[in-house]
Scaffold this motif. Structure first.
Motif, PDB file in Angstrom:
ATOM      1  N   ASP A 151      47.992  33.278  51.042  1.00 48.02           N
ATOM      2  CA  ASP A 151      47.940  34.044  49.799  1.00 48.02           C
ATOM      3  C   ASP A 151      49.355  34.437  49.402  1.00 48.02           C
ATOM      4  OD1 ASP A 151      48.389  35.857  51.859  1.00 48.02           O
ATOM      5  OD2 ASP A 151      46.529  36.959  51.558  1.00 48.02           O
ATOM      6  N   ALA A 152      49.545  34.700  48.122  1.00 50.86           N
ATOM      7  CA  ALA A 152      50.874  35.031  47.603  1.00 50.86           C
ATOM      8  C   ALA A 152      50.721  36.023  46.459  1.00 50.86           C
ATOM      9  CB  ALA A 152      51.605  33.779  47.125  1.00 50.86           C
ATOM     10  N   LEU A 168      53.511  26.149  45.724  1.00 52.13           N
ATOM     11  CA  LEU A 168      52.609  26.847  46.634  1.00 52.13           C
ATOM     12  C   LEU A 168      51.527  25.916  47.169  1.00 52.13           C
ATOM     13  CD1 LEU A 168      52.234  30.357  44.945  1.00 52.13           C
ATOM     14  CD2 LEU A 168      53.919  29.550  46.607  1.00 52.13           C
ATOM     15  N   LYS A 169      50.994  25.062  46.317  1.00 51.30           N
ATOM     16  CA  LYS A 169      49.921  24.173  46.778  1.00 51.30           C
ATOM     17  C   LYS A 169      50.436  23.218  47.848  1.00 51.30           C
ATOM     18  CE  LYS A 169      45.570  23.049  46.267  1.00 51.30           C
ATOM     19  NZ  LYS A 169      44.477  24.022  46.441  1.00 51.30           N
ATOM     20  N   HIS A 170      51.661  22.716  47.675  1.00 52.22           N
ATOM     21  CA  HIS A 170      52.233  21.808  48.666  1.00 52.22           C
ATOM     22  C   HIS A 170      52.747  22.550  49.898  1.00 52.22           C
ATOM     23  CE1 HIS A 170      52.079  17.854  46.688  1.00 52.22           C
ATOM     24  NE2 HIS A 170      52.110  18.542  45.563  1.00 52.22           N
ATOM     25  N   ALA A 171      52.612  23.866  49.905  1.00 52.78           N
ATOM     26  CA  ALA A 171      52.937  24.653  51.091  1.00 52.78           C
ATOM     27  C   ALA A 171      51.678  25.130  51.806  1.00 52.78           C
ATOM     28  CB  ALA A 171      53.794  25.854  50.700  1.00 52.78           C
ATOM     29  N   GLY A 172      50.521  24.677  51.359  1.00 55.32           N
ATOM     30  CA  GLY A 172      49.269  25.086  51.985  1.00 55.32           C
ATOM     31  C   GLY A 172      48.778  26.443  51.529  1.00 55.32           C
ATOM     32  N   ILE A 173      49.295  26.942  50.415  1.00 53.68           N
ATOM     33  CA  ILE A 173      48.895  28.245  49.881  1.00 53.68           C
ATOM     34  C   ILE A 173      47.807  28.024  48.845  1.00 53.68           C
ATOM     35  CG2 ILE A 173      49.705  30.249  48.573  1.00 53.68           C
ATOM     36  CD1 ILE A 173      52.498  29.586  49.951  1.00 53.68           C
ATOM     37  N   LYS A 174      46.767  28.839  48.910  1.00 49.16           N
ATOM     38  CA  LYS A 174      45.567  28.591  48.119  1.00 49.16           C
ATOM     39  C   LYS A 174      45.382  29.562  46.961  1.00 49.16           C
ATOM     40  CE  LYS A 174      43.244  26.880  52.290  1.00 49.16           C
ATOM     41  NZ  LYS A 174      42.102  27.079  53.223  1.00 49.16           N
ATOM     42  N   PHE A 175      46.090  30.700  46.986  1.00 46.88           N
ATOM     43  CA  PHE A 175      45.799  31.744  45.992  1.00 46.88           C
ATOM     44  C   PHE A 175      47.055  32.549  45.709  1.00 46.88           C
ATOM     45  CE2 PHE A 175      44.671  36.224  45.167  1.00 46.88           C
ATOM     46  CZ  PHE A 175      43.896  36.075  44.024  1.00 46.88           C
ATOM     47  N   ILE A 176      47.261  32.873  44.425  1.00 47.31           N
ATOM     48  CA  ILE A 176      48.316  33.805  44.041  1.00 47.31           C
ATOM     49  C   ILE A 176      47.759  34.806  43.046  1.00 47.31           C
ATOM     50  CG2 ILE A 176      49.198  32.353  42.132  1.00 47.31           C
ATOM     51  CD1 ILE A 176      52.004  33.472  42.835  1.00 47.31           C
ATOM     52  N   GLN A 177      48.193  36.048  43.201  1.00 46.55           N
ATOM     53  CA  GLN A 177      47.905  37.080  42.207  1.00 46.55           C
ATOM     54  C   GLN A 177      49.212  37.480  41.552  1.00 46.55           C
ATOM     55  OE1 GLN A 177      48.465  40.509  41.559  1.00 46.55           O
ATOM     56  NE2 GLN A 177      46.909  40.616  39.945  1.00 46.55           N
ATOM     57  N   ILE A 178      49.244  37.450  40.226  1.00 53.32           N
ATOM     58  CA  ILE A 178      50.421  37.830  39.453  1.00 53.32           C
ATOM     59  C   ILE A 178      50.084  39.089  38.671  1.00 53.32           C
ATOM     60  CG2 ILE A 178      52.051  37.140  37.649  1.00 53.32           C
ATOM     61  CD1 ILE A 178      51.499  34.221  38.409  1.00 53.32           C
ATOM     62  N   TRP A 227      35.147  40.629  43.875  1.00 51.22           N
ATOM     63  CA  TRP A 227      36.242  41.216  43.100  1.00 51.22           C
ATOM     64  C   TRP A 227      37.394  41.593  44.040  1.00 51.22           C
ATOM     65  CZ3 TRP A 227      38.453  41.330  38.690  1.00 51.22           C
ATOM     66  CH2 TRP A 227      39.365  42.339  38.351  1.00 51.22           C
ATOM     67  N   LEU A 228      38.616  41.414  43.522  1.00 53.41           N
ATOM     68  CA  LEU A 228      39.823  41.793  44.255  1.00 53.41           C
ATOM     69  C   LEU A 228      40.410  43.042  43.613  1.00 53.41           C
ATOM     70  CD1 LEU A 228      42.064  41.246  46.348  1.00 53.41           C
ATOM     71  CD2 LEU A 228      43.146  39.735  44.660  1.00 53.41           C
ATOM     72  N   ALA A 229      40.388  44.138  44.346  1.00 49.94           N
ATOM     73  CA  ALA A 229      40.951  45.402  43.867  1.00 49.94           C
ATOM     74  C   ALA A 229      42.311  45.600  44.521  1.00 49.94           C
ATOM     75  CB  ALA A 229      40.019  46.562  44.197  1.00 49.94           C
ATOM     76  N   ILE A 230      43.371  45.249  43.810  1.00 48.15           N
ATOM     77  CA  ILE A 230      44.721  45.442  44.330  1.00 48.15           C
ATOM     78  C   ILE A 230      45.209  46.808  43.885  1.00 48.15           C
ATOM     79  CG2 ILE A 230      47.100  44.626  44.341  1.00 48.15           C
ATOM     80  CD1 ILE A 230      46.118  41.829  44.012  1.00 48.15           C
ATOM     81  N   ARG A 265      43.107  41.634  52.868  1.00 47.90           N
ATOM     82  CA  ARG A 265      44.241  40.963  52.273  1.00 47.90           C
ATOM     83  C   ARG A 265      43.733  40.026  51.171  1.00 47.90           C
ATOM     84  NH1 ARG A 265      47.669  38.060  56.257  1.00 47.90           N
ATOM     85  NH2 ARG A 265      48.471  37.126  54.348  1.00 47.90           N
ATOM     86  N   MET A 266      44.663  39.492  50.385  1.00 47.55           N
ATOM     87  CA  MET A 266      44.257  38.702  49.228  1.00 47.55           C
ATOM     88  C   MET A 266      43.508  37.439  49.606  1.00 47.55           C
ATOM     89  SD  MET A 266      47.656  39.189  46.835  1.00 47.55           S
ATOM     90  CE  MET A 266      48.749  38.825  48.217  1.00 47.55           C
ATOM     91  N   SER A 267      43.831  36.855  50.741  1.00 46.30           N
ATOM     92  CA  SER A 267      43.125  35.637  51.153  1.00 46.30           C
ATOM     93  C   SER A 267      41.654  35.913  51.472  1.00 46.30           C
ATOM     94  CB  SER A 267      43.818  34.994  52.349  1.00 46.30           C
ATOM     95  OG  SER A 267      43.948  35.906  53.417  1.00 46.30           O
ATOM     96  N   ASP A 268      41.310  37.162  51.803  1.00 43.05           N
ATOM     97  CA  ASP A 268      39.903  37.496  52.002  1.00 43.05           C
ATOM     98  C   ASP A 268      39.124  37.303  50.700  1.00 43.05           C
ATOM     99  OD1 ASP A 268      40.367  38.216  54.656  1.00 43.05           O
ATOM    100  OD2 ASP A 268      40.792  40.301  54.135  1.00 43.05           O
TER     101      ASP A 268
END
Length: 884
Positions: A151-152, A168-178, A227-230, A265-268
């Motif tokens: 996650d990022a 990010l995708k080519h680094a094995g990262i699946k999700f980003i929140q901006i 839902w993701l509550a940051i 964490r965000m990956s959850d």
């Protein structure tokens, strides 16, 4: 960054019942809560003080929460998400008795890191710089036996370059929140979507246009069960108190009683929502950064940072060749790591303290500014800007001497005795180009140089301790050697002509005419075809310096356009008077002509005037056997000016119905098709170069290696349109500006220069029209004068060779994550195909193991046969290997 104290919610506000004043939410089934603090390296204090705060008081507060709720159910126990770089500082700078607790918190999952090092304005960076930045979090995870984060998070900066989903995708990262700064206009994107990169990679992206984090409950039309509550605090304010954590949990349970709630964490969130097989919209497009112009408040540092980025690769590849070809090899891994991180820290989104915080004086102008500055009122804020600038200097003082040393070390291994010139080509294709040796006395013998492999005699310029010549066919990623000679070169300088009466210079390809009254170029003629580069009907002179002094009306208009909620006085400049906008163009130049065996030059010298308060010069050069034009703008002793101002070089091109092709970070884009609405259509950074072409594919190309910021059609600083299609064939290169009213440098002063390279194009092709000439502009040939005993290497040799041009090698050195050599390429021209890699003679590697950008294996090893291996490479995609 700016206006955060007004627009971004504190922990107390996040816990306020106001945020939960909505109907009960019964549709969402799972809520993942992520607690995070917005990290500014600086802004609220000196950067060193901020890092110290993270390593002491903030960390201790986090431990208090962990201790207080350690007996709760696992899903209710506090987790603090931190970017990689501040976490590394928390580990390294914590007090001895605290460090074991920090490490235990990491292992136990109470402190978690995401994949990125900090908030970056990616548009200012380079691909490999971003890759190395991800290595900080990777190294922490590997050290403590944890899986790499997938996650990022980015906060504050409204938009990011198109490189991000590919990276990010080519680094094995699946999700980003901006999380966007809630005050600003933002790209028009859904809240949750697949962001498709130029290479086709799709990254799950959550975008919050209202603030750094998200609301604690989903919007009423949220179609998913998760839902993701940051819950993210403002600038460097630290973790929440135990009471606030408890209150957030209680409020969520009260308003969403049917949902399971977990602090994680965000990956959850990604793991949960991907199980729903969500039908997410796809956004395919670039999102230029609406804040990127602030970087050009440090024009010298931007120039140096871009050079260092290329020099880092040259140093690494030279060292690798040296280790292959010499028994005296040595590793530079730690040195490279320090330099990469220092240079990347310049791309981080904070530049220093904010004037708007009220601790560093107030905005004053004219004589009052000089008085206040003399009293030392601005000394702290100026030191904080220097702290930011020193990131670049810290990298430079590592890279430059090391690169010079490595050049000489490899040169000494060549089997030639006596004085000679060693020339290295850092690019993976054979090329010709200018060689410059500084500090060579014209009293030394030699009127030419001789290529030791071909015997070619080449004319040189040997003046004022500067030796220059054009070297031909320097091998891909390899070298040639030359000796000084008194033999007569053929056609030495005969292709150059000067006519002072008509103010013209020319070589065998191009003829240039100057207009000293206008302080510009009136014609650039391609002699073979008769094509003209200059639009003679434009209101702007070609190659002309354009100076803008902005007005209160400009400031108010910009704020009205880009601020979507709240006030905006801090974005611009308080206390401006009602003076009108001023645009002053260069004129009345004194021209000095010169030529030598290598080049012909015209320098226009300009004196200060009442409306243009500084001296400057514009030097235009044509080189031997080179169909390009070099333009260098230079300023000497620019005074500090707090009034908002900017400088440009105007380039009105003679192209009908123009189309613009921009080599930006991630791919070559057309702003009329590839920009996402709501992002920056008015001003953006190039990564390498661009072309302006007509419907037949004919036109011009340009590279701005020192000053990447441009506007198309017209100068468009302090403009936010959200959508703009350029119609006029004009390019404006931004030399400097000080338009930000907080965070970035508030005044620009000193001496520096900016280089622009121009060429004609026909039958447009991404590789030959943009990538190859632009990369040669950014990565000049490197050379050293050597006078040592001979070694065993031949007089000329190739390094790594690629079968396809338009592909850049971005890494060729010791694997930072283990054994072997990391070898990475990145396709830049948008052409897929099979790539054959020819490795340098003497390399002992037998296999190439495919890995992702963080060194994780992703395929079967490829055999290296007779020093070669091959693979398929997608358009605009990277490919990484460990050579073993």
């Amino acid at each position: 960054m700016m206006m955060k104290q007004f627009f971004l919610r504190s922990w107390l506000l996040l816990a306020s019942p106001v945020l939960f004043a909505r109907q009960q939410d019964t549709s969402v089934k799972e809520i993942i809560i992520v607690f995070k603090t917005h990290f500014d390296i600086g802004y609220t204090d000196y950067a060193g003080a901020v890092v110290k705060q993270y390593s002491t008081s903030m960390m201790e507060n986090a431990f208090n929460i962990i201790e207080e709720n350690k007996n709760l159910a696992p899903e209710k126990q506090f987790v603090w998400t931190v970017p990689g770089w501040p976490m590394s500082q928390m580990i390294n700078q914590s007090l001895p008795h605290m460090r074991p607790k920090v490490e235990d918190a990491i292992v136990d999952g109470r402190f978690v890191i995401h994949a990125l090092p900090f908030n970056i304005q990616t548009e200012s960076s380079d691909p490999e710089m971003l890759v190395r930045g991800m290595g900080i979090s990777s190294a922490i995870s590997r050290r403590y036996g944890l899986p790499l984060p997938y996650d990022a998070k980015m906060s504050d900066v409204p938009s990011q370059s198109w490189m991000l989903p590919t990276l990010l995708k080519h680094a094995g990262i699946k999700f980003i929140q901006i999380g966007c700064n809630g005050a600003f206009q933002s790209p028009k994107v859904p809240e949750l979507f697949w962001w498709e990169g130029p290479d086709g990679s799709k990254l799950m992206t959550m975008y919050s246009e209202k603030g750094y984090g998200t609301s604690v409950l989903p919007p009423t039309n949220w179609p998913y069960k998760t839902w993701l509550a940051i819950v993210q605090s403002g600038d460097n304010s630290g973790p929440p108190t135990p009471e606030i954590v408890e209150k957030v949990l209680a409020e969520i349970h009260a308003k969403a009683p049917n949902a399971s709630v977990k602090i994680g964490r965000m990956s959850d969130f990604y793991d949960a929502i991907i199980k729903e097989n969500p039908k997410l919209p796809v956004v395919r497009g670039d999102m230029p950064d609406t804040w990127i112009y602030g970087f050009m408040s440090m024009p010298r540092e931007v120039k140096d940072s871009r050079r260092i980025s290329k020099d880092l690769f040259a140093l690494e590849s030279l060292n690798t060749l040296y280790n292959i070809w010499s028994p005296k090899g040595y590793k530079i891994s730690d040195l490279l790591s320090d330099a990469y991180i220092n240079n990347l820290l310049f791309d981080e989104h904070t530049f220093g303290m904010a004037m708007s915080h009220g601790k560093n004086g107030t905005w004053t102008y004219g004589d009052e500014f000089k008085i206040q500055r003399a009293k030392g009122v601005y000394s702290d804020i100026e030191k904080s800007w220097k702290e930011k600038a020193d990131r670049v200097f810290s990298a430079d003082k590592i890279v430059t001497p090391s690169l010079n040393q490595q050049l000489k070390a490899l040169a000494r291994e060549v089997n030639v005795k006596g004085k000679r010139i060693f020339v290295y080509n850092p690019l993976p294709w054979k090329r010709s180009g200018l060689v410059t040796i500084k500090g060579h006395s014209s009293s030394n013998p030699g009127t030419a140089v001789k290529d030791l492999e071909t015997g070619e005699i080449i004319a040189i310029s040997n003046e004022k301790n500067l030796l220059q010549f054009v070297a031909n066919d320097v091998p891909a990623s390899g070298y040639r050697n030359f000796i000084l000679t008194n033999d007569e070169p053929s056609n030495a300088g005969k292709e150059f002509l000067i006519n002072e009466s008509t103010s013209t210079i020319e070589n065998k390809y191009i003829k240039i005419r100057f207009d000293p009254t206008k302080g510009s170029i009136s014609s650039i003629l391609e002699k073979k075809t008769g094509r003209e580069m200059v639009d003679k009907k434009s209101e702007y002179g070609f190659g002309q310096y354009v100076y803008e002094r902005f007005s209160k009306k400009d400031a108010d208009s910009y704020v009205k356009g880009i601020i979507k909620r709240g006030g905006g006085s801090q974005l611009t400049r308080p206390n401006l008077t009602d003076e009108p906008h001023l645009t002053e163009k260069g004129r009345d130049a004194k021209i000095i002509f010169s030529k030598n065996a290598t080049s012909v030059t015209a320098t226009m010298l300009f004196s200060a005037s009442p409306n243009l308060p500084h001296d400057y010069s514009i030097t235009v050069t044509l080189y031997k056997n080179t169909p390009n034009v070099e333009l260098i703008w230079s300023i000497n002793g620019k005074p500090a000016e707090p009034w908002p101002e900017a400088g440009w070089i105007s380039l009105p091109f003679n192209v009908n119905d123009p189309a613009f092709k921009l080599a930006r970070l991630g791919g070559i884009v057309d702003p009329s098709q590839d920009f996402v609405k709501g992002s920056n259509f008015d001003y953006f950074f190039l990564n390498s170069g661009m072309s302006v072409i007509d419907k037949h594919g004919n036109g011009v190309g340009l590279s701005t290696p020192d000053a990447p910021g441009i506007s198309l059609d017209s100068p468009r600083l302090w403009t936010y349109s959200g959508y703009f299609i350029p119609r006029k064939p004009n390019v404006f290169v931004n030399l400097y500006n000080n338009l930000w009213g907080t965070n970035f440098t508030e005044w620009v002063e000193g001496s520096w220069s900016t280089r622009i390279n121009l060429w004609f194009t026909d039958h447009f092709n991404n590789e030959k029209s943009i990538i190859t000439p632009s990369e040669e502009s950014r990565s000049p040939l490197l050379a050293t004068l050597i006078n040592d005993a001979s070694g065993r290497l031949p007089v000329s040799a190739s390094g790594v060779q690629l079968s396809q041009k338009g592909v850049m090698i971005t890494a060729f050195g010791n694997n930072p994550d283990g054994d072997g050599i990391v070898f990475r390429v990145w396709e830049q021209a948008g052409t897929s195909g099979k790539i054959i890699v020819t490795l340098p003679d003497g390399i002992k590697a037998l296999t190439a193991m495919p890995v992702d950008l963080r060194g994780q294996k992703i395929g079967k090893p490829i055999k290296i046969i007779s020093g070669k291996f091959e693979f398929k490479l997608g358009a605009y995609a990277p490919a990484s290997f460990i050579l073993l």
